[in-house]
Design an enzyme around this catalytic site. Structure first.
Site, PDB file in Angstrom:
ATOM      1  CG  HIS A 105      -1.987  -1.086   1.104  1.00 53.89           C
ATOM      2  ND1 HIS A 105      -2.937  -1.306   2.063  1.00 53.89           N
ATOM      3  CD2 HIS A 105      -2.228  -2.015   0.131  1.00 53.89           C
ATOM      4  CE1 HIS A 105      -3.730  -2.304   1.684  1.00 53.89           C
ATOM      5  NE2 HIS A 105      -3.317  -2.759   0.522  1.00 53.89           N
ATOM      6  CD  GLU A 107      -1.305   3.560   4.065  1.00 54.59           C
ATOM      7  OE1 GLU A 107      -1.098   2.946   3.004  1.00 54.59           O
ATOM      8  OE2 GLU A 107      -2.422   3.631   4.597  1.00 54.59           O
ATOM      9  CB  CYS A 130      -5.838  -1.570   5.551  1.00 53.75           C
ATOM     10  SG  CYS A 130      -4.131  -2.092   5.331  1.00 53.75           S
ATOM     11  CB  CYS A 139      -1.181   0.574   6.236  1.00 50.36           C
ATOM     12  SG  CYS A 139      -1.022  -0.055   4.567  1.00 50.36           S
TER      13      CYS A 139
END
Lengths: 403, 403
Positions: A105, A107, A130, A139
């Protein structure tokens, strides 16, 4: 790497009023491909500087997150597009975005980019991080492990397995979390299709058509519309699927996006009526998986290998549910002819809330048609279109609005 | 008068790159009302200065003539709009325009404005000067008497009793005459209705309608369209007549221009079918002469005093001929409803070359209609619209093009 540094500066031009750009040589790097800038620490890197002025700057950084996120347009589905920026002492120390489903992701890329500088930094992210194990670890844990001081989110995640749980987890770890209210609308628009699918279980549908200046549907698109940068080419890149009629698929080249690196949409071909055979002449055998035929009766399709689904009820609602279940967030309903199988799908679309957006291209000629009004469907009475925008493209007028 | 001086300077802003503006107090004047500036000689006047660079400047001055001419838009019919500028030694010494049929022509006002300075000057005029005695003496004689050195015309006059005769007369008097080719198109556009009537014996017809975003005709106009400066208010000011259906006249306020000083168009009301009585409730008795009813059978009209013409053949061609004979150059065919008496008039308009221009307003909503395509007329096949332009007006899109 000098080139990479330069392009990084260009993409931040909108921040130059508050940040000072310092151009320096970059060391080579091959990891963190979707981290946006190449650096390790502050020595020998490109760094943009700004005085973070509390929440006044939140809008700036969340807009940058949205800008980063959109770099992956057309590639993240069924995931949302997300961008992340890490800011420490008024300096951007890391940037990243989610490039593709199955990949880390936003991040993760931004934290990798920031390295040790993430400690005590503020993480800006366009969508709530998430907190669950999917194809990648949560994350929230990555942010907690990186010891960020606080997190600013553009919007909460409508995904029921995420919704607010990410924020709660961060707070429970002592991290301050705040919503960037002023940019919530742009974060929602960025992922309107993902949000719609999450909330309704149906794919986000956009009805696209071309009209003559006297309101007759014409089976063509404007000059240049399907070339690089053309509105139609861009739509095809951004939508996960395109619904066309079997008549169209039998007679016409399948629509293709000409955008650089575009992932082509899935062709969803609607075959209704007595038809027992369908030949898709412009689809090569080895590309059979790029199309799916939805029919209301058994049908043989050429080339072989194209998936055929016989539906009990051939209606737009069940089709949009089916597509959502298969991971498609967005679908373009490409309306090319009146009275065909697509017309019957669109009856009462407004009352059933099945079409979310309308794109109408207007060509500069007068067409003669003896048929019923081609687009006289949608509901039992007239309804306004919201946020209508128009633009000129190669001598045509393009109108877009929300239902 | 200082205000007049100031507005005169403003309207010449496009010439400031080549002319030097000198602002001085103006003496009072009441004559030559449609001469544009107030002066007698060079003392105590506003004068704009330029070095006339031969034909390079012709375009400038002819554009100024067109600008002046348009001040009388909606008032000159059946005459053309004409503007005139007198230039001596690179200085504008006189300006004028034709204000209204029956009033002197542009050249007369401009020569009056120039006074003795017209001698040896160049006269710029957007349309060939007339050489015949009508309601006013010929302008050629006025130019000859004023002893101008040469004349630059924007276009020759298509009126058979004028065509090239004005130019011949000037030449025979030893005056050099040249056509400003580069501005001929703008001079033609200025008087497109007048030219059309002269060449065809029919009024210039513009079809106007409003569509929803899905191409359905709606019986309304966009917000603000009929207010001062709105496109509909402006159209009504510039057209000599407006064709509407009897259904419309029976149920709706008659269209009115809200432009300052606007002359309202003649209402041409089409009554077809079995109807033997027509009540026009929004037309006052004392305004009966502002409307005319065209019917295919005898009909009684309220208020009394409205002229009624029973036509053997109710078709657009005979109507446009009739209107031209009555001195109307231009007529707006206001299409408000499908299937009515106006629809039947418009059948095959393109093939019969009866409609010259189309104005379509697009409103931001989706309309539902079960009828046939409302604008599916015009000819047996599609045809391009030329010189299509579009603009945004109060959230609507306005499209204009030529047939």
């Amino acid at each position: 790497m000098a080139a990479a540094a330069s392009s990084s500066l260009v993409s931040r031009a909108h921040l130059t009023t508050t940040r000072r750009a310092v151009s320096m040589a970059l060391p080579p790097r091959s990891t963190a491909r979707f981290g946006v800038r190449g650096r390790r620490g502050l020595v020998g890197c490109v760094r943009c500087q700004a005085q973070a002025q509390g929440s006044d700057m939140d809008g700036h950084y969340i807009r940058r997150c949205v800008e980063l996120a959109r770099k992956a347009a057309g590639h993240t589905s069924p995931n949302p597009m997300v961008g992340c920026v890490i800011v420490r002492d008024g300096r951007v120390v890391g940037e990243g975005f989610h490039p593709k489903a199955g990949q880390p992701h936003a991040e993760v890329f931004a934290l990798r980019d920031a390295g040790d500088l993430a400690e005590n930094a503020t993480a800006y992210v366009s969508l709530e991080p998430c907190n669950h194990y999917g194809r990648t670890p949560p994350c929230t844990e990555a942010l907690i492990n990186a010891k960020v001081k606080d997190v600013v989110v553009g919007m909460t995640d409508p995904n029921p397995i995420v919704a607010s749980k990410g924020i709660e987890r961060l707070k429970s770890a002592g991290i301050d979390v705040r919503l960037c209210v002023e940019e919530e609308a742009s974060c929602r628009k960025l992922n309107e299709a993902y949000i719609h699918r999450m909330l309704t279980g149906k794919a986000f549908a956009t009805l696209r058509t071309t009209l003559s200046m006297n309101g007759v549907v014409v089976n063509q698109i404007g000059s240049g519309a399907d070339q690089l940068g053309g509105y139609y080419s861009t739509l095809l890149k951004e939508y996960d699927g395109i619904i066309i009629s079997s008549n169209f698929a039998e007679t016409t080249t399948l629509p293709m996006s000409n955008e650089t690196g575009a992932k082509q949409p899935l062709y969803i071909i609607i075959a209704q009526g007595e038809k027992s055979q369908l030949n898709i002449p412009f689809l090569k055998q080895e590309c059979a998986s790029e199309a799916i035929v939805l029919s209301d009766s058994p049908i043989t399709v050429e080339p072989s290998g194209v998936e055929v689904l016989v539906l009990d009820q051939m209606n737009l609602e069940s089709i949009l549910q089916l597509l959502a279940q298969r991971g498609l967030c967005s679908v373009l309903v490409d309306f090319r002819e009146a009275g065909g199988s697509i017309t019957s799908l669109l009856n009462n679309f407004q009352e059933e809330k099945l079409v979310q957006k309308v794109v109408v291209e207007l060509l500069p000629f007068w067409a003669v048609s003896k048929g019923p009004n081609d687009l006289a469907f949608g509901g039992s009475q007239s309804f306004p279109l919201k946020d209508v925008e128009h633009s000129e493209v190669n001598g045509c007028v393009l109108l877009e609005g929300y239902v």
